[in-house]
Write an enzyme that holds these catalytic residues in place. Structure first.
Site, PDB file in Angstrom:
ATOM      1  CB  ILE A  68      -7.113 -10.887 -12.847  1.00  0.00           C
ATOM      2  CG1 ILE A  68      -6.450  -9.928 -11.518  1.00  0.00           C
ATOM      3  CG2 ILE A  68      -7.427 -12.368 -12.375  1.00  0.00           C
ATOM      4  CD1 ILE A  68      -7.295 -10.089 -10.202  1.00  0.00           C
ATOM      5  CB  THR A  76      -2.427  -7.575 -11.970  1.00  0.00           C
ATOM      6  OG1 THR A  76      -2.148  -8.911 -12.388  1.00  0.00           O
ATOM      7  CG2 THR A  76      -3.689  -7.708 -11.301  1.00  0.00           C
ATOM      8  CE  LYS A  89       6.476  -3.314   3.041  1.00  0.00           C
ATOM      9  NZ  LYS A  89       6.286  -2.011   4.019  1.00  0.00           N
ATOM     10  CD  GLU A 126      -6.741  -6.802  -2.467  1.00  0.00           C
ATOM     11  OE1 GLU A 126      -7.757  -7.381  -2.146  1.00  0.00           O
ATOM     12  OE2 GLU A 126      -5.486  -7.555  -2.256  1.00  0.00           O
TER      13      GLU A 126
HETATM   14 MO1  MOS Z   1      -8.546  -9.778  -3.851  1.00  0.00          MO
HETATM   15  S1  MOS Z   1     -10.284  -8.913  -3.225  1.00  0.00           S
HETATM   16  O1  MOS Z   1      -7.942 -10.184  -2.398  1.00  0.00           O
HETATM   17  O2  MOS Z   1      -9.062 -11.212  -4.789  1.00  0.00           O
END
Ligand code: MOS
Length: 696
Positions: free
Chosen positions: A466, A468, A658, A662
């Site tokens: 997405i 990333t 990890k 986020e």
């Molecule tokens: Mo992310 S907010 O866990 O898609």
């Protein structure tokens, strides 16, 4: 199969791909415009969809007049609950679009126009006349409502009231975070094509298989008859995790068109009422400490909102359960069911808003105790997870605080707030902790390894990128697992025709898809040895990790901010942001840095700008575009740095990695608010930190 093939990457030596600073394998496709997004797929003779939205927040449709809309040139149909195809399962009411006359919130889709052009569809949508039986609505979130309920059990230990009464230092304050909306550069889009074999969706989604699994029962269709294709997604931030009503609407519209493909691209305004949002939070925080700053009591009472249409809970108390220990704790979450749109995932759900109040409160407590805020956190860094009593697989908050402080130049700070005035600007610095749990993958995953010829491999997994860097890091992981260079490995992702993969959510992608690829590579070597024949192939699922039962697992970080606030105008600038993170093994420093500073930028945006303003008279978000809903731009971001410490965690997964997607947004807003206090002496407990707080 439609998954694209990227040109060979910059080469790496066998076994040296993980940790290499590789550019994205999809970079060229993206910058040259050959990466195809959901709305762009060439399908024959598509029709276009535009939703008609309710203009009341609660009630029932009594009449719908489509005459004027249908008379418009190019309009093919107007769908509403009286003529739309029926869904088989409607238990997730958010997805049961056009299935009843009920209106649950203002902006809910109650009809839709299908036309030959997007312009005709949009114009006709305005001509649909709706009559309602309107009922009074309620969108007021307050911790004093009589109808709050507990969506999860309270966490109670000891006697917090007694701890507060007996404490040397006691803090009791309330903090708020506003409603927030995701603003990916690509709004949600769907292209739906029905044919004899079933349904094909080109979809802007964080999980093709996850979307298919949600969609199949609604349509009563064998999942094998649905193909979802999503190789490139222009940002997700959580709103493209679960399915939302517009996708279902497009599928219904295409069915109503008897085989003519239908496309829907949400407008920016639709992003504010169709695809979830971050619930506002109200957080009462209580902290009790002795003279040395050791916590004896921790309290958090958080209030969030959910919707009458469907439940979604922002778990804002989650971080407090695991952050600091104290013998007396009371942690409770309450929710109000409002006549508003359904909230949903946004980057760091629960964790991000849930760290704001507690990490500002820690700053306030440090000041009350006469301690450096880093010192206060170090004194209260637990050696076991306070929520479960389990040992941490690794917890390097202290190392992040120390390393971040060193790089930031924290220690020449004057502890007294409001004392540095430089050329008309108050200057301050602040710190806050970050944390993001290692959560279980949201769904099963499987990968297939195929040997093409002469040490060239393909790896198939229905993962999502997405923005990333998944295309790239999965190539690196596969290369090392196969003892090959990245130039010898072609990864294919973003398609349900590939083996099933979990959704890109909870920062689990690299860990779960990567571990699955490692398992598949092992299965391949076990079966085919080191000299495999062309066409040799093996598959494996994501193995269970028994260590998840034994350990508490999370990534940690420390964020530092320098804030300047103009003495006369209150203008607030953030010339420096620095984060130090401990997130296990970093697969690719380039894409990792991008994720971390991306999260921090979004946290800066939350600190300074972002708030969706609900008008309680009408029940809708009034600032529903990017002219009025401000997000941070390049001009807001100055010197922003993300660093990480070398962290070896053998327990989290075979990669030792990890999540990093986020954690960057967690704690940023608290660091900025704490720096704003240090600059001015003004303590702001409500986001965003608009300039009016600092005037007078
Ligand atoms: Mo992310 S907010 O866990 O898609």
């Amino acid at each position: 199969m439609s998954a694209p093939v990227h040109p060979r990457s910059a080469p790496t030596a066998p076994g040296r791909a993980i940790g290499a600073d590789l550019p994205r394998v999809d970079a060229r496709a993206k910058v040259t415009g050959t990466a195809t997004y959901a709305f762009e797929y060439p399908v024959p003779h598509p029709a276009y969809l535009h939703p008609v939205q309710a203009t009341i927040a609660r009630g029932r449709l009594t009449r719908i007049d489509t005459t004027a809309a249908e008379a418009l040139d190019g309009v093919r149909a107007v769908l509403w609950h009286g003529n739309a195809p029926r869904l088989r399962a409607t238990d997730n009411a958010e997805l049961a679009v056009l299935q009843s006359d009920q209106v649950f919130y203002r902006g809910q889709v109650v009809a839709a126009v299908i036309a030959d052009t997007p312009e005709a569809a949009r114009q006709a949508a305005r001509l649909v006349r709706l009559d309602y039986d309107q009922q009074p609505h309620d969108v007021d979130l307050s911790p004093h409502r009589g109808d709050l309920y507990a969506p999860k059990d309270d966490h109670d230990q000891g006697d917090l009231e007694a701890a507060m009464a007996g404490a040397e230092h006691a803090l009791d304050a309330t903090y708020t975070t506003p409603m927030l909306h995701a603003t990916p550069i690509e709004p949600h889009t769907t292209t739906a094509v029905w044919d004899d074999s079933g349904l094909t969706l080109y979809e802007s989604t964080q999980g093709a298989h996850f979307a298919r699994q949600e969609l199949a029962p609604l349509l009563d269709l064998d999942p094998q008859r649905i193909q979802i294709i999503a190789p490139y997604v222009g940002g997700g931030f959580g709103s493209k995790g679960p399915l939302h009503a517009p996708t279902v609407l497009t599928v219904l519209a295409a069915r109503a068109m008897f085989g003519r493909p239908v496309k829907l691209a949400l407008t920016r305004r639709h992003m504010f009422d169709q695809v979830g949002y971050r619930s506002p939070t109200i957080q009462r925080i209580r902290l009790a400490a002795n003279a040395q700053g050791r916590l004896s009591g921790i309290g958090m009472d958080a209030t969030v909102q959910t919707a009458r249409l469907a439940e979604f809970i922002e778990e804002a108390t989650g971080p407090t359960e695991s952050m600091y220990a104290a013998p007396h704790r009371h942690i409770a979450l309450r929710a109000a069911e409002l006549d508003a749109a359904v909230p949903g995932w946004i980057r760091g759900p629960g964790q991000c808003p849930g760290m704001f109040g507690p990490e500002v409160a820690m700053d306030e407590l440090a000041q009350a105790c006469g301690l450096d805020p880093i010192d206060l956190r170090l004194r209260n860094d637990p050696d076991h997870d306070p929520a479960t009593g389990k040992p941490f697989s690794s917890r390097n908050l202290a190392a992040c605080l120390r390393e971040g402080a060193r790089r930031f130049g924290w220690h020449d700070r004057d502890p007294a707030p409001g004392t540095r005035l430089v050329q008309g600007w108050y200057v301050g610095t602040g710190v806050a902790a970050s944390r993001y749990p290692v959560v279980p993958p949201a769904g099963p995953s499987e990968a297939t390894v195929r040997h093409l010829h002469d040490g060239h491999y393909e790896v198939h997994i229905g993962a999502a990128d997405i923005g990333t860097g998944a295309w790239t890091v999965l190539t690196q992981i596969a290369a090392d697992a196969l003892g090959a260079g990245v130039q010898d490995v072609q990864v294919r992702i973003g398609d349900t025709a590939l083996p099933e993969a979990s959704v890109a959510g909870g920062s689990t992608g690299t860990m779960s898809w990567g571990s699955t690829i490692v398992a598949a590579a092992r299965a391949f070597r076990d079966r085919h040895g080191t000299a495999p024949a062309p066409g040799a192939e093996a598959s494996a699922p994501l193995p269970d990790n028994p260590a998840t039962e034994q350990f508490a697992m999370a990534a940690f970080g420390a964020q530092f901010a320098e804030v300047h606030i103009h003495a006369d105008t209150g203008e607030i600038r953030v010339p420096r942001l620095l984060g130090a993170f401990a997130a296990g093994r970093i697969i690719n420093p380039r894409t990792a840095r991008s994720q971390l500073i991306g999260g921090m930028t979004m946290g800066l945006s939350m600190a300074l700008h972002e708030q969706s303003i609900m008008d309680p008279r009408f029940g809708h978000v009034v600032n529903c575009d990017l002219a009025e809903y401000h997000i941070a731009t390049n001009a807001d971001v100055a010197d922003i740095q993300a660093h990480w410490i070398d962290e070896e965690d053998p327990h989290v997964n075979p990669l030792g990695a990890k999540g990093i997607g986020e954690i960057g947004i967690v704690g940023t807003a608290a660091a900025v608010a704490n720096a704003a206090h240090h600059a001015t002496g003004v303590r702001v407990r409500d986001l965003p930190l608009t300039l009016d707080h600092f005037l007078g």
